[in-house]
Design an enzyme around this catalytic site. Structure first.
Site, PDB file in Angstrom:
ATOM      1  N   MET A   1       0.865  -1.186   0.000  1.00 43.36           N
ATOM      2  CA  MET A   1       0.000   0.000   0.000  1.00 43.36           C
ATOM      3  C   MET A   1       0.891   1.222   0.000  1.00 43.36           C
ATOM      4  O   MET A   1       1.790   1.331   0.829  1.00 43.36           O
ATOM      5  CB  MET A   1      -0.881   0.002   1.234  1.00 43.36           C
ATOM      6  CG  MET A   1      -1.947   1.065   1.193  1.00 43.36           C
ATOM      7  SD  MET A   1      -3.142   0.814  -0.118  1.00 43.36           S
ATOM      8  CE  MET A   1      -3.898  -0.709   0.385  1.00 43.36           C
ATOM      9  N   CYS A   2       0.653   2.122  -0.937  1.00 42.88           N
ATOM     10  CA  CYS A   2       1.612   3.187  -1.146  1.00 42.88           C
ATOM     11  C   CYS A   2       0.921   4.394  -1.770  1.00 42.88           C
ATOM     12  O   CYS A   2      -0.294   4.540  -1.724  1.00 42.88           O
ATOM     13  CB  CYS A   2       2.725   2.702  -2.074  1.00 42.88           C
ATOM     14  SG  CYS A   2       3.428   1.100  -1.606  1.00 42.88           S
ATOM     15  N   GLY A   3       1.716   5.248  -2.373  1.00 46.31           N
ATOM     16  CA  GLY A   3       1.216   6.356  -3.164  1.00 46.31           C
ATOM     17  C   GLY A   3       2.215   6.671  -4.254  1.00 46.31           C
ATOM     18  O   GLY A   3       3.397   6.326  -4.154  1.00 46.31           O
TER      19      GLY A   3
END
Length: 673
Positions: A1-3
């Site tokens: 999970m990141c951006g």
């Protein structure tokens, strides 16, 4: 999970492409990935991919951007891709060489193997970007239900793509209001945002662009429902077992993590059954395993507090229970920060509660939680679906299971109809042509269902708050039309000729409110503001495809006394994993308490944000009307007016934090020139 934040320059007359401030852009979304940061800039400077990482799987080696062996394909991924170990093995057998043990890398190799068809092999919640330098293609894709955010805009001849809009600011983007979207509530009901020229890649779509300036957004998947005239051949028991097996499989996939994992737990069946199933699966491997359950308690409002029920469920599941106790002051104090992270208006304090719960979970040392979002959208869990269930007979249900005869059905429907001024047509039935002619086109477009009109009534800014030049230019607000027009023409055809009205209503909810409000406002943005990854088993697309093809009357079962039992088949499927209390409990939506104005903090917040100066700076509101509404609210404590105040305050907050230019109508702009 990141951006991530990426840019792609189209052809220009310059021989050298400018390097945009990618580092500052990533700093704006540091909260999405505080564990590490990486970037790739192509040798010619045309394309750049930036990534911030929240490490969940392959903690030591899963850094991004990722590249193939030859280096001509680069990718960044936000989200989780499930069943990746099986897919990885198949790709390795086909000759692919992996550099990491992360789930994200399979997207890159699937693209190498299957080109643009790679998306059909991905399972999970994700947004991703791929730069294919050999074919001069930039691709951005979003998961099937829009669980993960994905925005794009074109600025100074450059395509910008990111997980959050705020990261466009350091790359030359100048925020302006999209007033047409604001008037028609496009930020909630279609693929626009509040900001001019900034759009969401729709769920189940991908964007493809090349250096010539070509850009197209294409679908790769869509939900479907059975022909309402075809009889279901499975038995009810077979369908119950099918729901149970598919949901267990969806939960099992979402337990894969290299960090501790918890669950958000309320007093409802959705989160409760997820907690029950997850606990049972964990104990299959380790009899002493305990799930951590996190819940909200609204300390000053018994009406909205479900923490005692949640605690009893946690005890039933043998889960460790952690409760966050919130007051109205807590919600109001963090309202402004919540709006900044969500990047769209809020009309209640629900999102602030989720925002603070995520901070609580992070402070307990957790990064991953399971949630119950998406169940109501597939099992018809909201009361506003009832009228559309009754609108036509369910001809598909085996042996008429769970259905009413036409007289009973129309009697029940007309009870809803009287509330909507349909009663004079009751002797002819609700689908009478005369009645349909009386409907506005937003209902005629979608076989007369009214779910979308009920939703729009409560979730939009009122006409009186817009100034005359804006209403003259864009017309009166019609968010129901926005919602009906936002779904594609093929879906509207199926709504009018193939699907039962309940399934049409579910489709509308799934393609509009689910991604734009539930997954964005209450989901990703409130969670990732505090670096929390949420996983949604009810939005596993294999599970959803199974549920979609169940007949309406096992989702809403009509009992012998005419009562409508929503989510009936889910209750039966998960009965072994929940308490009798949860099984028998009537649906209670998640609600945070709304201020009635007796709280001095509410008054202070309203007076701070809703000033004539702030309203005039927006440029599109009727300052006098808003100010009068503010005074009435402070005098009467009307909860409906409080909702309006939250809307207006949200726009003021966005205006200030994004430094949005004052809006000028076309006539004002002409005078200015």
């Amino acid at each position: 999970m990141c951006g991530f934040c990426c840019y792609f320059h189209f052809d220009n007359s310059e021989s050298v492409y400018p390097n945009l401030d990618l580092d500052s852009a990533l700093e704006y979304i540091h909260h999405r990935g505080p564990d590490s940061r990486g970037k790739y800039i192509s040798p010619d400077g045309r394309c750049a991919l930036g990534h911030v990482r929240l490490s969940i799987i392959d903690l030591a080696g899963g850094h991004q951007p990722l590249s193939n062996q030859s280096g001509d394909i680069q990718s960044v991924v936000n989200g989780e891709l499930y069943d990746f170990e099986r897919i990885r093995s198949e790709l390795e057998a086909a000759g692919h060489k992996f550099k990491t043990l992360s789930d994200s890398e399979i997207a890159l190799h699937l693209f190498e193997e299957h080109d643009l068809s790679f998306l059909e092999y991905l399972r999970g919640e994700f947004a991703l970007c791929i730069w294919d330098s050999k074919k001069d293609r930039f691709i951005a894709a979003r998961d099937r239900y829009g669980i993960k955010p994905l925005y794009y805009t074109i600025c100074n001849g450059t395509l910008l793509v990111a997980s959050e809009i705020k990261s466009f600011i350091p790359m030359g983007w100048k925020p302006e209001w999209d007033v047409d979207s604001i008037v028609s509530n496009g930020y909630t009901f279609d693929h626009r945002t509040c900001f001019k020229g900034v759009y969401k890649v729709p769920p189940a779509h991908y964007l493809i662009a090349n250096s010539t300036g070509y850009l197209e957004v294409r679908p790769y998947w869509d939900a479907d429902y059975p022909d309402k005239n075809l009889k279901e051949t499975r038995t009810v028991d077979e369908m119950i077992q099918g729901v149970r097996e598919h949901l267990i499989e969806a939960v099992r996939h979402r337990l894969r993590a290299d960090v501790p994992l918890g669950v958000y737990l309320s007093g409802g069946i959705d989160s409760s059954c997820i907690a029950g199933i997850a606990s049972a699966l964990l104990r299959e491997k380790n009899p002493d395993a305990k799930l951590k359950a996190f819940s909200i308690s609204f300390a000053e409002s018994e009406k909205y507090d479900e923490s005692e029920i949640a605690e009893r469920t946690a005890k039933f599941c043998n889960a460790d229970f952690q409760k966050l106790s919130l007051t109205e002051d807590d919600l109001l104090t963090h309202f402004e920060d919540s709006v900044w992270h969500v990047e769209q208006p809020q009309f209640n304090l629900n999102g602030v509660g989720k925002f603070l719960l995520s901070a609580f979970v992070r402070d307990q040392g957790y990064k991953v939680v399971l949630t119950g979002e998406g169940s109501d959208e597939h099992f018809a869990g909201y009361a506003f679906f009832h009228a559309d269930y009754l609108r036509e007979p369910d001809l598909a249900s085996p042996n008429g299971f769970g259905t009413l005869d036409d007289k009973q059905r129309l009697t029940r429907l007309n009870l809803f109809g009287k509330q909507a001024e349909f009663s004079k047509y009751s002797d002819k039935g609700i689908t009478d042509d005369l009645l349909v002619d009386k409907m506005d086109r937003t209902r005629r477009m979608v076989n007369n269902v009214n779910t979308h009109t009920l939703l729009c009534k409560h979730l939009s800014l009122k006409e009186e708050y817009f100034n005359r030049p804006v209403l003259s230019q864009y017309g009166a607000p019609n968010p129901a039309l926005t919602m009906a027009e936002s779904i594609n023409g093929i879906a509207r055809y199926k709504a009018n000729h193939k699907w039962h009205p309940l399934h049409t209503a579910l489709y509308l909810e799934n393609r509009t409110m689910l991604p734009n409000y539930l997954c964005n406002h209450l989901g990703d943005r409130s969670e990732m503001a505090h670096s929390i990854e949420a996983r949604t088993p009810f939005l596993d697309h294999h599970f959803c495809e199974y549920v979609n093809h169940l007949p309406p009357s096992v989702k809403i079962k009509a009992e012998s006394d005419g009562a409508l039992n929503e989510k009936w088949i889910l209750k039966e499927a998960v009965k072994p994993y929940i308490t009798d209390e949860i099984y028998n409990r009537t649906k209670q939506p998640y609600l945070a308490p709304s201020s009635k104005g007796r709280n001095p903090l509410t008054t202070d917040l309203v007076n701070k944000l809703i000033t004539k100066e702030n309203l005039d700076h927006l440029g599109w509101v009727n300052t006098e009307s808003v100010y009068e509404a503010k005074e009435r609210y402070l005098e009467t404590n009307d909860p409906e007016l409080f909702k309006d105040m939250l809307f207006i305050m949200s726009f003021v907050i966005l205006s200030q934090r994004f430094q949005v230019a004052t809006y000028h109508t076309m006539s004002q702009a002409t005078v200015a020139r």
